[in-house]
Write an enzyme that holds these catalytic residues in place. Structure first.
Site, PDB file in Angstrom:
ATOM      1  N   SER A  33      -2.412   8.188  -1.689  1.00 28.43           N
ATOM      2  CA  SER A  33      -2.703   7.517  -0.423  1.00 28.43           C
ATOM      3  C   SER A  33      -2.037   8.235   0.731  1.00 28.43           C
ATOM      4  O   SER A  33      -1.089   9.003   0.545  1.00 28.43           O
ATOM      5  CB  SER A  33      -2.186   6.080  -0.465  1.00 28.43           C
ATOM      6  OG  SER A  33      -0.771   6.067  -0.276  1.00 28.43           O
ATOM      7  N   ASP A  34      -2.511   7.966   1.930  1.00 32.95           N
ATOM      8  CA  ASP A  34      -1.736   8.317   3.114  1.00 32.95           C
ATOM      9  C   ASP A  34      -0.516   7.392   3.123  1.00 32.95           C
ATOM     10  O   ASP A  34      -0.490   6.370   2.432  1.00 32.95           O
ATOM     11  CB  ASP A  34      -2.580   8.131   4.369  1.00 32.95           C
ATOM     12  CG  ASP A  34      -2.013   8.863   5.572  1.00 32.95           C
ATOM     13  OD1 ASP A  34      -0.904   9.412   5.460  1.00 32.95           O
ATOM     14  OD2 ASP A  34      -2.676   8.876   6.624  1.00 32.95           O
ATOM     15  N   CYS A  35       0.493   7.722   3.920  1.00 32.52           N
ATOM     16  CA  CYS A  35       1.778   7.023   3.788  1.00 32.52           C
ATOM     17  C   CYS A  35       1.687   5.529   4.094  1.00 32.52           C
ATOM     18  O   CYS A  35       2.384   4.733   3.486  1.00 32.52           O
ATOM     19  CB  CYS A  35       2.821   7.687   4.677  1.00 32.52           C
ATOM     20  SG  CYS A  35       3.221   9.376   4.127  1.00 32.52           S
ATOM     21  N   ALA A  37      -1.332   3.820   4.075  1.00 28.28           N
ATOM     22  CA  ALA A  37      -2.704   3.390   3.802  1.00 28.28           C
ATOM     23  C   ALA A  37      -2.808   2.207   2.854  1.00 28.28           C
ATOM     24  O   ALA A  37      -3.840   1.537   2.827  1.00 28.28           O
ATOM     25  CB  ALA A  37      -3.510   4.565   3.249  1.00 28.28           C
TER      26      ALA A  37
END
Length: 406
Positions: A33-35, A37
């Site tokens: 994931s993005d940080c 997300a």
């Protein structure tokens, strides 16, 4: 993957991450994931009612690793109340460790090629040459009324003015390592046999004009004026969007004041990573040279000075469309469609129907080129085999002859 698709946050989108990515496309790796997300599934999208539900949506969809701390903080809570089960965590671990094994992370260090790379392989002469060449090749000459290249003559007075004239860290843009050094435009120009004066004049994005007097005095005393301005992380970075695409702050006002007193037309260099309406500098008879140099890295100032003085012939082309300032008023921020409509002039060089300040792919050189477009078809390449779904697609190539006329 912070956004949602059809109302489902991406990191919790089982259809896209499992059905499409893994089953249809055959992806065998792990999804990161993005940080933020996974947290936004709960606190921004409001898709999950609890943090445990957000963890469950992400694990079940196939988000194996969380860049941030949301899994670390909440997975045990989700496991404790049976929102997820241990086998779902195991599945994510198997995917991650499978790739680590395939990469040889657990092999003996002596047989891992990447562990044989010594520290002195960083910042080599070859790397520095690459960095300088990248900066040189990316500079785009947008306008030249004959002021460029600037001849290197001892004693010629050059005023270097503008909020990016002495830029260092800001030349690196957003997300970067630690460079061994940074050469600002000012320091590079000062290394030449010019008599150099410097005044920032203004900041990038404030309305403070208290530095105008010093900048105007420097311009009055100089033979040539180089203005270095544009953008910076103050106005564009992750989680910081611009709401206008004109030159921010009072930069344009300062350019206009400098034009009134300069002995020769201005040389204007713009740094930044997104569209800027430079139509004033393009059309002004008092600005003779206009360059764009992106976020050029550690050699940015040297590259700019090298181009300005004709030691390198610029050949860069704009990688984006520079729209007129009013473009932001012509399309809603919430309208992400590419094609033009009654409420949208379109986006990018493919679909924009207006007149750009500078078009995608535009760029000049100190040389002159002749382009001859050959109308006859040369070849047709069938790319059907590249598509698993047997989509019919063809690429047609044409011939263009480019002649450097010197």
């Amino acid at each position: 993957m912070v956004n949602s698709v059809n109302g489902v946050p991406m990191c919790g989108n089982k259809f896209l991450l499992n059905e499409v990515l893994r089953l249809q496309w055959g992806f065998e790796g792990f999804v990161v994931s993005d940080c933020g997300a996974i947290s936004v599934i709960y606190d921004t999208h409001k898709y999950a009612k609890t943090v445990q539900d957000a963890v469950a949506y992400a694990f079940i969809a196939g988000t194996d690793i969380n860049c941030g701390s949301f899994y670390q903080q909440n997975t045990m809570f989700a496991l404790g109340n049976n929102t997820i089960i241990e086998s779902q965590i195991d599945q994510a671990l198997v995917r991650a460790f499978t790739i680590l094994v395939r990469l040889g992370i657990f092999d003996d260090a002596s047989i891992q090629p990447y562990r044989q790379i010594p520290p002195d392989a960083v910042n080599t002469l070859e790397s520095r040459v690459l960095s300088l060449n990248a900066a040189l090749q990316s500079i785009v000459l947008l306008k030249n009324d004959g002021i460029l290249p600037l001849a290197i003559q001892s004693g010629v007075k050059v005023a270097v003015i503008g909020p990016n004239a002495n830029a260092t860290d800001s030349m690196l843009g957003n997300y970067y390592g630690v460079p061994p050094f940074l050469i600002s435009p000012l320091s590079a120009i000062q290394s030449l046999p010019f008599t150099v004066s410097y005044a920032p004049g203004c900041t990038i994005d404030t309305k403070d004009t208290s530095g105008f007097a010093e900048a105007i005095a420097a311009a009055q005393a100089a033979d040539y004026v180089i203005f270095v301005g544009g953008l910076g992380q103050q106005v564009e970075s992750e989680d910081r969007d611009r709401n206008e695409i004109s030159l921010p702050g009072v930069q344009l006002q300062l350019i206009q004041e400098l034009e009134k007193v300069a002995k020769h037309p201005l040389i204007v260099a713009i740094m930044g990573g997104s569209s800027v309406d430079l139509s004033y500098a393009r059309d002004s008879n008092s600005t003779g040279g206009l360059l764009w140099f992106g976020y050029p890295g550690q050699y940015g100032g040297l590259a700019l000075a090298t181009v300005i003085t004709g030691q390198y012939n610029p050949a860069g082309r704009l990688p984006i469309t520079f729209y007129p300032a009013d473009y932001v008023n012509q399309v809603s921020f919430f309208d992400m469609s590419m094609r033009p409509s009654s409420t949208n002039p379109g986006r990018t060089y493919k679909f924009y129907t207006g007149e750009p300040a500078f078009a995608f792919g535009f760029g000049l050189s100190y040389s002159k080129f002749q382009y001859d477009w050959k109308q006859h078809q040369v070849s047709v390449i069938d790319t059907t085999k590249l598509h698993k779904r047997n989509l019919q697609s063809k690429l047609t190539s044409f011939r263009v002859d480019v002649t450097n006329q010197g």
